[in-house]
Write a protein that holds these residues in place. Sequence first.
Motif, short mmCIF file in Angstrom:
data_model
loop_
_atom_site.label_atom_id
_atom_site.label_comp_id
_atom_site.label_asym_id
_atom_site.label_seq_id
_atom_site.Cartn_x
_atom_site.Cartn_y
_atom_site.Cartn_z
N SER A 320 0.82 -1.20 0.00
CA SER A 320 0.00 0.00 0.00
C SER A 320 0.86 1.25 0.00
O SER A 320 1.89 1.33 0.69
CB SER A 320 -0.92 0.01 1.23
N ALA A 321 0.43 2.24 -0.80
CA ALA A 321 1.11 3.53 -0.83
C ALA A 321 0.43 4.54 0.08
O ALA A 321 0.83 5.70 0.13
CB ALA A 321 1.14 4.07 -2.26
N LEU A 322 -0.61 4.10 0.80
CA LEU A 322 -1.38 4.99 1.67
C LEU A 322 -1.06 4.67 3.13
O LEU A 322 -0.60 3.57 3.48
CB LEU A 322 -2.88 4.82 1.42
N GLY A 323 -1.34 5.62 3.99
CA GLY A 323 -1.13 5.40 5.40
C GLY A 323 -2.14 4.43 5.98
O GLY A 323 -1.87 3.73 6.95
N ASN A 324 -3.34 4.39 5.37
CA ASN A 324 -4.38 3.48 5.81
C ASN A 324 -4.66 2.50 4.67
O ASN A 324 -5.37 2.84 3.72
CB ASN A 324 -5.64 4.26 6.17
N PRO A 325 -4.13 1.28 4.70
CA PRO A 325 -4.31 0.32 3.59
C PRO A 325 -5.78 0.02 3.34
O PRO A 325 -6.60 0.02 4.26
CB PRO A 325 -3.55 -0.91 4.07
N ARG A 326 -6.09 -0.27 2.10
CA ARG A 326 -7.48 -0.52 1.70
C ARG A 326 -7.85 -1.97 1.91
O ARG A 326 -7.03 -2.89 1.77
CB ARG A 326 -7.68 -0.15 0.22
N GLN A 355 -0.41 -3.71 3.71
CA GLN A 355 -0.76 -4.20 2.37
C GLN A 355 -2.21 -3.86 2.05
O GLN A 355 -3.09 -3.92 2.93
CB GLN A 355 -0.56 -5.71 2.28
N ASP A 356 -2.47 -3.51 0.79
CA ASP A 356 -3.84 -3.41 0.29
C ASP A 356 -4.34 -4.82 -0.03
O ASP A 356 -3.65 -5.60 -0.69
CB ASP A 356 -3.90 -2.56 -0.98
#
Length: 456
Positions: A320-326, A355-356
Amino acid sequence: MAKAKSAFVCTECGAEYRKWQGQCNSCQEWNTLSEIRLASARPGSGAATGRSGYAGDLSRDVVDLSNVDLSEVPRLSSTFAEFDRVLGGGLVPGSAVLLGGNPGAGKSTLLLQTACKLAQQRRILYVTGEESLSQVAMRAHRLQLPTSGLQMLAETSVETILAVADRENPEILVIDSIQTMHLEDISSTPGGVAQVRESAAALTRFAKQTNTVLLLVGHVTKDGTLAGPKVLEHMIDASLLLEGGADSRFRTLRGQKNRFGAVNELGVFAMLEQGLKEVKNPSAIFLSRPEQQAPGSLVMVVWEGTRPILVEVQALVDESALGNPRRVAVGVDQNRLAMLLAVLNRHGGLFTGDQDVFLNVVGGVKVLETSADLAVLLAVVSSLQNRALPKELVVFGEVGLSGEIRPVPSGQERISEAAKHGFLRAIVPRANAPKQAPKGMEVIPVDKLSDALDAL
């Protein structure tokens, strides 16, 4: 002249209130109360009065439960085996069946095919409130259906429909759709809470009194629930939902409520140029897999109503490239996916917090039971490790919060269904393992999530 009484009904849960208020106390939704008019009670003159002072008909006899006739309720075949399966064996005289679905799912097509075929032997009245008679006739001609014998009526007034039905005396009455029907003494517009509720009540009352099969078509809202008051589902005997997007040629008919059969029964249809065609072996269409097995793909056995169905679940785990994975789940509960990932971290030693995770059940099937837990986790592990699982492997089992693999109902039938389709290995809960595995199949019983990971 008696004053007309009114009530306020919640369109989400069906709760009633004496006066309007902004929030429903039952479902906590805002601005969902709509006013409906109630019929005033008129006690009959000269009726007997009991000790409570209530004036009513005392000529009714009380029957002991042991003396009730247990003879089998006669059923009428709909000419579709999958339709009959969801109904519990066929149409019951005097029952009210509601068929809902998204626009374009094939509700009118399914009922028109059923009506045209049954009209060759039975009296059927098809009432259309959304289309003209010429439009219905053109569809029947395009689908190459027999049109002789089917009585048609283009009308939206419930009083007129009941008068015509009383004159024609049909065995099956089809209303397409209930959202277009209206009563003259109800001031609200068609499709409103009062009109839908009172129209359905009048039609259902007629069906019960005349022993007529009533088939209602209902629309659904954006979130997939039935449009109109929730109390409509309590009036009818069976509520069916026809699911399937415009980009898919397959439709699934699921029973959500059935007083004459099992709920959550599933029927599968294919949308062709000649209309809906029933699929005899649903597992075959959900298992069209490529020759080269990809990581994250696994077959599981789910139980739908009275039969097992093999479906494929696919998982994609990516950094994941976000702080909150999807966490995205299509076909299974997203909250349950989050719970299973926590179990995998705690009892499987595999961390997916950065990880997403994307999960999809192939074919548009919605899995409502917990037997998919183990298959979901093993598919996630396969994608996370970027290692493909054997193509001949099938998995089912419920995963507990402590990492134990719990048994599921009808385990023997699930294993037998997998063996029929050529699967050679099965990872199942130990309590579901048979004493003797099917010929040519290896059954691996597991007690904990770590045992299942080691079995891979």
